[in-house]
Structures are given as C-alpha cells and as structure tokens.
Design a protein around this motif. Structure first.
Motif, PDB file in Angstrom:
ATOM      1  N   ILE A  39      94.977 -78.227 -11.826  1.00 17.83           N
ATOM      2  CA  ILE A  39      96.832 -79.070 -12.268  1.00 17.83           C
ATOM      3  C   ILE A  39      96.813 -77.738 -13.550  1.00 17.83           C
ATOM      4  O   ILE A  39      98.062 -77.556 -13.326  1.00 17.83           O
ATOM      5  N   GLN A  40      96.004 -78.127 -14.312  1.00 17.49           N
ATOM      6  CA  GLN A  40      96.395 -77.182 -15.316  1.00 17.49           C
ATOM      7  C   GLN A  40      97.305 -76.078 -15.184  1.00 17.49           C
ATOM      8  O   GLN A  40      98.416 -75.716 -15.809  1.00 17.49           O
ATOM      9  N   ARG A  41      96.454 -75.090 -14.114  1.00 17.86           N
ATOM     10  CA  ARG A  41      96.741 -73.611 -13.451  1.00 17.86           C
ATOM     11  C   ARG A  41      97.921 -73.659 -13.047  1.00 17.86           C
ATOM     12  O   ARG A  41      99.264 -73.013 -13.280  1.00 17.86           O
ATOM     13  N   TYR A  42      98.940 -75.174 -12.242  1.00 17.41           N
ATOM     14  CA  TYR A  42      99.650 -74.817 -11.384  1.00 17.41           C
ATOM     15  C   TYR A  42     100.383 -75.525 -12.747  1.00 17.41           C
ATOM     16  O   TYR A  42     102.006 -74.707 -12.374  1.00 17.41           O
ATOM     17  N   GLU A  43     100.423 -76.280 -13.158  1.00 15.77           N
ATOM     18  CA  GLU A  43     101.690 -76.224 -14.816  1.00 15.77           C
ATOM     19  C   GLU A  43     101.993 -75.301 -15.033  1.00 15.77           C
ATOM     20  O   GLU A  43     103.261 -74.762 -15.639  1.00 15.77           O
ATOM     21  N   LYS A  44     101.595 -73.969 -15.411  1.00 12.04           N
ATOM     22  CA  LYS A  44     101.576 -72.733 -16.092  1.00 12.04           C
ATOM     23  C   LYS A  44     102.385 -72.152 -15.221  1.00 12.04           C
ATOM     24  O   LYS A  44     102.991 -71.204 -14.932  1.00 12.04           O
ATOM     25  N   ASP A  45     102.015 -71.453 -14.267  1.00 14.23           N
ATOM     26  CA  ASP A  45     102.414 -71.362 -13.519  1.00 14.23           C
ATOM     27  C   ASP A  45     102.151 -72.083 -11.511  1.00 14.23           C
ATOM     28  O   ASP A  45     101.624 -71.842 -10.706  1.00 14.23           O
ATOM     29  N   SER A  46     103.185 -72.586 -11.079  1.00 18.05           N
ATOM     30  CA  SER A  46     103.486 -72.665  -9.795  1.00 18.05           C
ATOM     31  C   SER A  46     104.263 -72.573  -8.823  1.00 18.05           C
ATOM     32  O   SER A  46     104.857 -72.775  -7.718  1.00 18.05           O
ATOM     33  N   SER A  47     104.457 -70.892  -8.993  1.00 21.60           N
ATOM     34  CA  SER A  47     105.387 -70.063  -8.495  1.00 21.60           C
ATOM     35  C   SER A  47     104.534 -69.960  -6.382  1.00 21.60           C
ATOM     36  O   SER A  47     104.692 -69.613  -5.082  1.00 21.60           O
ATOM     37  N   GLU A  48     103.390 -70.465  -6.708  1.00 21.16           N
ATOM     38  CA  GLU A  48     102.027 -70.343  -5.275  1.00 21.16           C
ATOM     39  C   GLU A  48     101.845 -71.385  -4.794  1.00 21.16           C
ATOM     40  O   GLU A  48     101.079 -71.612  -4.416  1.00 21.16           O
ATOM     41  N   ILE A  49     102.940 -72.602  -5.515  1.00 21.90           N
ATOM     42  CA  ILE A  49     102.114 -73.882  -4.783  1.00 21.90           C
ATOM     43  C   ILE A  49     102.241 -74.296  -3.727  1.00 21.90           C
ATOM     44  O   ILE A  49     103.726 -73.731  -2.711  1.00 21.90           O
ATOM     45  N   SER A  50     101.749 -75.107  -3.024  1.00 24.61           N
ATOM     46  CA  SER A  50     101.264 -75.107  -1.372  1.00 24.61           C
ATOM     47  C   SER A  50     103.378 -76.069  -0.984  1.00 24.61           C
ATOM     48  O   SER A  50     103.528 -76.662  -2.028  1.00 24.61           O
ATOM     49  N   LEU A  51     103.334 -76.224  -0.147  1.00 23.85           N
ATOM     50  CA  LEU A  51     104.486 -77.197   0.070  1.00 23.85           C
ATOM     51  C   LEU A  51     103.664 -78.609   0.084  1.00 23.85           C
ATOM     52  O   LEU A  51     104.979 -79.974  -0.027  1.00 23.85           O
ATOM     53  N   ALA A  52     102.997 -79.398   1.265  1.00 24.35           N
ATOM     54  CA  ALA A  52     102.357 -80.144   0.816  1.00 24.35           C
ATOM     55  C   ALA A  52     102.155 -80.717  -0.075  1.00 24.35           C
ATOM     56  O   ALA A  52     102.633 -81.860  -0.233  1.00 24.35           O
ATOM     57  N   LEU A  53     101.606 -79.816  -1.506  1.00 22.75           N
ATOM     58  CA  LEU A  53     101.797 -80.418  -2.627  1.00 22.75           C
ATOM     59  C   LEU A  53     102.287 -80.081  -3.705  1.00 22.75           C
ATOM     60  O   LEU A  53     102.837 -81.826  -4.248  1.00 22.75           O
ATOM     61  N   SER A  54     103.514 -79.773  -3.309  1.00 24.53           N
ATOM     62  CA  SER A  54     105.174 -79.843  -4.418  1.00 24.53           C
ATOM     63  C   SER A  54     105.622 -80.969  -3.680  1.00 24.53           C
ATOM     64  O   SER A  54     105.882 -82.011  -4.568  1.00 24.53           O
ATOM     65  N   GLU A  55     105.458 -81.866  -2.080  1.00 18.17           N
ATOM     66  CA  GLU A  55     105.658 -82.932  -1.682  1.00 18.17           C
ATOM     67  C   GLU A  55     104.967 -84.029  -2.621  1.00 18.17           C
ATOM     68  O   GLU A  55     105.632 -84.964  -2.773  1.00 18.17           O
ATOM     69  N   TYR A  56     103.652 -83.939  -3.072  1.00 19.23           N
ATOM     70  CA  TYR A  56     102.758 -85.341  -3.010  1.00 19.23           C
ATOM     71  C   TYR A  56     102.923 -85.180  -4.409  1.00 19.23           C
ATOM     72  O   TYR A  56     103.083 -86.238  -5.172  1.00 19.23           O
ATOM     73  N   LEU A  57     103.475 -83.967  -4.902  1.00 18.42           N
ATOM     74  CA  LEU A  57     103.544 -83.796  -7.047  1.00 18.42           C
ATOM     75  C   LEU A  57     104.676 -84.338  -6.994  1.00 18.42           C
ATOM     76  O   LEU A  57     105.080 -85.588  -7.910  1.00 18.42           O
ATOM     77  N   SER A  58     105.335 -84.178  -6.059  1.00 19.49           N
ATOM     78  CA  SER A  58     107.470 -85.543  -6.447  1.00 19.49           C
ATOM     79  C   SER A  58     106.967 -86.229  -6.053  1.00 19.49           C
ATOM     80  O   SER A  58     107.949 -87.595  -6.791  1.00 19.49           O
ATOM     81  N   GLU A  59     106.539 -87.344  -4.763  1.00 19.45           N
ATOM     82  CA  GLU A  59     105.811 -88.712  -4.918  1.00 19.45           C
ATOM     83  C   GLU A  59     105.269 -89.128  -5.958  1.00 19.45           C
ATOM     84  O   GLU A  59     105.674 -89.680  -6.333  1.00 19.45           O
ATOM     85  N   ILE A  60     104.635 -88.732  -6.730  1.00 18.88           N
ATOM     86  CA  ILE A  60     103.613 -88.619  -7.882  1.00 18.88           C
ATOM     87  C   ILE A  60     104.694 -88.714  -9.140  1.00 18.88           C
ATOM     88  O   ILE A  60     104.244 -90.204  -9.681  1.00 18.88           O
ATOM     89  N   TYR A  61     105.210 -88.353  -9.067  1.00 21.21           N
ATOM     90  CA  TYR A  61     106.837 -87.742 -10.609  1.00 21.21           C
ATOM     91  C   TYR A  61     107.221 -88.896 -10.406  1.00 21.21           C
ATOM     92  O   TYR A  61     107.877 -88.904 -11.161  1.00 21.21           O
TER      93      TYR A  61
END
Length: 84
Positions: A39-61
C-alpha cells in the motif's frame, strides 16, 4: 479526466484509515492480499496499479477513480489483481 485529483495517501487519510487497515479491508472484503508495505509503495508510485485494485481503493476511500491521481504515466494496468 477532471481538474481536481487527490493522491492515494490523501484519500486514505481523509477516510482516517491506516495502511494496515486498508490492507485488512482489501483482504476481508475483496479477497486481495496486499501488505501494508505494498500500500505504501502504491501511495508513492501508483502508475502500475491494476484496474481492479484502483476500483477497490476507490470504493474504500469513497472517491470516484477519476478524482484519484494515479501518476502522470498511469495506464491503470489491466493486469489482474488476484484474490488471495
């Protein structure tokens, strides 16, 4: 894309969640094992985040994906975010 975007870290903090809590929610709600460190790495550089994970985080946040900054070079990778 709109003019206003928030970082993943800011979105998490706005929901008063720790990285560990996000990790636990991903595992419990979506079956995705992602460590606090990941999670910490994605917060520093999320350019390679998966589409599914981006959707999950969008829902959580509780913020639409279009309002979250995923990096200048982001393509919202279409690689699978494999459940645990």
């Amino acid at each position: 894309m709109n003019g206003f975007q928030i970082t993943l870290a800011a979105a998490r903090k706005n929901r008063s969640l720790s990285q560990k809590e996000v990790s636990n929610i991903l595992k419990e709600k979506y079956g995705v094992k992602l460590s606090r460190q990941a999670i910490q790495r994605y917060e520093k550089d999320s350019s390679e985040i998966s589409l599914a994970l981006s959707e999950y985080l969008s829902e959580i946040y509780e913020i639409p994906k279009d309002y979250i900054f995923f990096g200048n070079e982001s393509t919202l990778s279409y690689t699978n975010c494999q459940p645990a």
